[in-house]
Scaffold this motif. Structure first.
Motif, PDB file in Angstrom:
ATOM      1  N   HIS A   1       0.839  -1.113   0.009  1.00  0.00           N
ATOM      2  CA  HIS A   1      -0.179  -0.110  -0.168  1.00  0.00           C
ATOM      3  C   HIS A   1       0.737   1.197  -0.027  1.00  0.00           C
TER       4      HIS A   1
ATOM      5  N   HIS B   1       2.752  -7.083   4.102  1.00  0.00           N
ATOM      6  CA  HIS B   1       1.281  -6.530   4.491  1.00  0.00           C
ATOM      7  C   HIS B   1       0.889  -6.890   6.004  1.00  0.00           C
ATOM      8  N   ILE B   2       0.030  -6.097   6.442  1.00  0.00           N
ATOM      9  CA  ILE B   2      -0.799  -6.198   7.642  1.00  0.00           C
ATOM     10  C   ILE B   2      -2.325  -6.598   7.421  1.00  0.00           C
TER      11      ILE B   2
ATOM     12  N   GLU C   1      -2.292   0.466   7.707  1.00  0.00           N
ATOM     13  CA  GLU C   1      -1.256  -0.465   7.238  1.00  0.00           C
ATOM     14  C   GLU C   1      -0.130  -0.120   6.465  1.00  0.00           C
TER      15      GLU C   1
END
Ligand SMILES: [Zn+2]
Length: 265
Positions: free
Chosen positions: A10, A79-80, A24
């Motif tokens: 992101h 990522h989260i 995130e």
């Protein structure tokens, strides 16, 4: 030279998952930059490139194109997760078409083992999915999902610098261990080529080797600076001298005109 591509998920207009006052995109960038720092400071022969080093919007397509064009040895996407506030834990992914014994699967094993040791999160297992960055990248690629941002306990960890550092260090350690040993660290032999004096010959040879063998490859700069060049070294992929010598003879056929040596890992 090993080329590690780090992709913090992101960024910019795309915040990713949200929860507990966190975005995130900020957590993935914090981890990604630390992974880069650990790789560069703690290991030799590593080059790192990132899909972003600031809070900016980068399309998925551009991340993968950039990694492919650069000729990355591995692609790591960070990522989260988020779901329903009660779900928690760590999981990682390789592309759904790959076997667990593939190079990607071995890299996933290495990452999973190191990261789960230090992150204090529930182990949700090693998974497969059809994520864009895993599908379109030309090199072994793994995507890590480092906890659930909407889960209060997981998010509390993400707010600690010590947790970010530990998770990043585990990523770096796993990547480096994997790349240098290509496997479980018990392999005893690797192959080294003669010297390539011209960049285009090196590129051609690497392409031919990649098409024929499932080995991680490194470029090692020759120290003689009056006539610079590179040799190719494989990951430590061979358990016995016999295995290594069989591979040596196949590699000689693949890059005719170049010497190939068996060396100890
Ligand atoms: Zn994400």
């Amino acid at each position: 030279m090993v080329k590690v591509y780090i992709d913090p998920g992101h960024g910019g207009k795309d915040p990713g998952a949200l929860g507990n006052g966190l975005m995130e995109k900020n957590v993935t960038l914090a981890i990604g930059k630390k992974v880069r720092d650990y790789l560069i400071n703690d290991y030799d022969f590593v080059k790192v490139r990132m899909s972003r080093t600031t809070d900016k919007t980068v399309a998925l397509e551009d991340r993968v194109k950039d990694a492919n064009k650069w000729g990355a040895s591995v692609f790591i996407s960070i990522h989260i997760n988020s779901f329903n506030e009660s779900t928690s834990g760590y999981e990682d992914y390789i592309h759904e078409t790959l076997s667990t014994n593939s190079i990607d699967g071995q890299l996933q094993d290495a990452l999973h083992e190191e990261i789960i040791k230090v992150n204090g999160l529930r182990d949700r297992g090693q998974k497969k999915a059809d994520f864009h960055v895993l599908r379109e990248s030309d090199m072994p690629s793994v995507l890590t999902e480092n906890g659930f941002i909407d889960n209060a306990k997981d998010a509390a960890k993400m707010k600690q610098t010590s947790w970010i550092k530990a998770v990043a260090k585990a990523h770096a350690k796993a990547i480096a261990n994997y790349l240098y040993n290509q496997g479980d660290g018990k392999m005893k032999y690797r192959l080294r080529t003669g010297k390539f004096d011209f960049a285009e010959d090196l590129v051609t040879a690497k392409k031919a080797i990649k098409e024929n063998f499932n080995w991680v490859l490194y470029e090692v700069p020759e120290s003689l600076n009056w006539n610079p060049g590179y040799r190719i070294i494989t990951g430590a992929a061979f358990n016995s001298l016999k295995e290594a010598e069989e591979a040596q003879s196949k590699l000689r056929d693949t890059i005719p005109g170049y010497a190939v040596y068996v060396i100890e890992a």
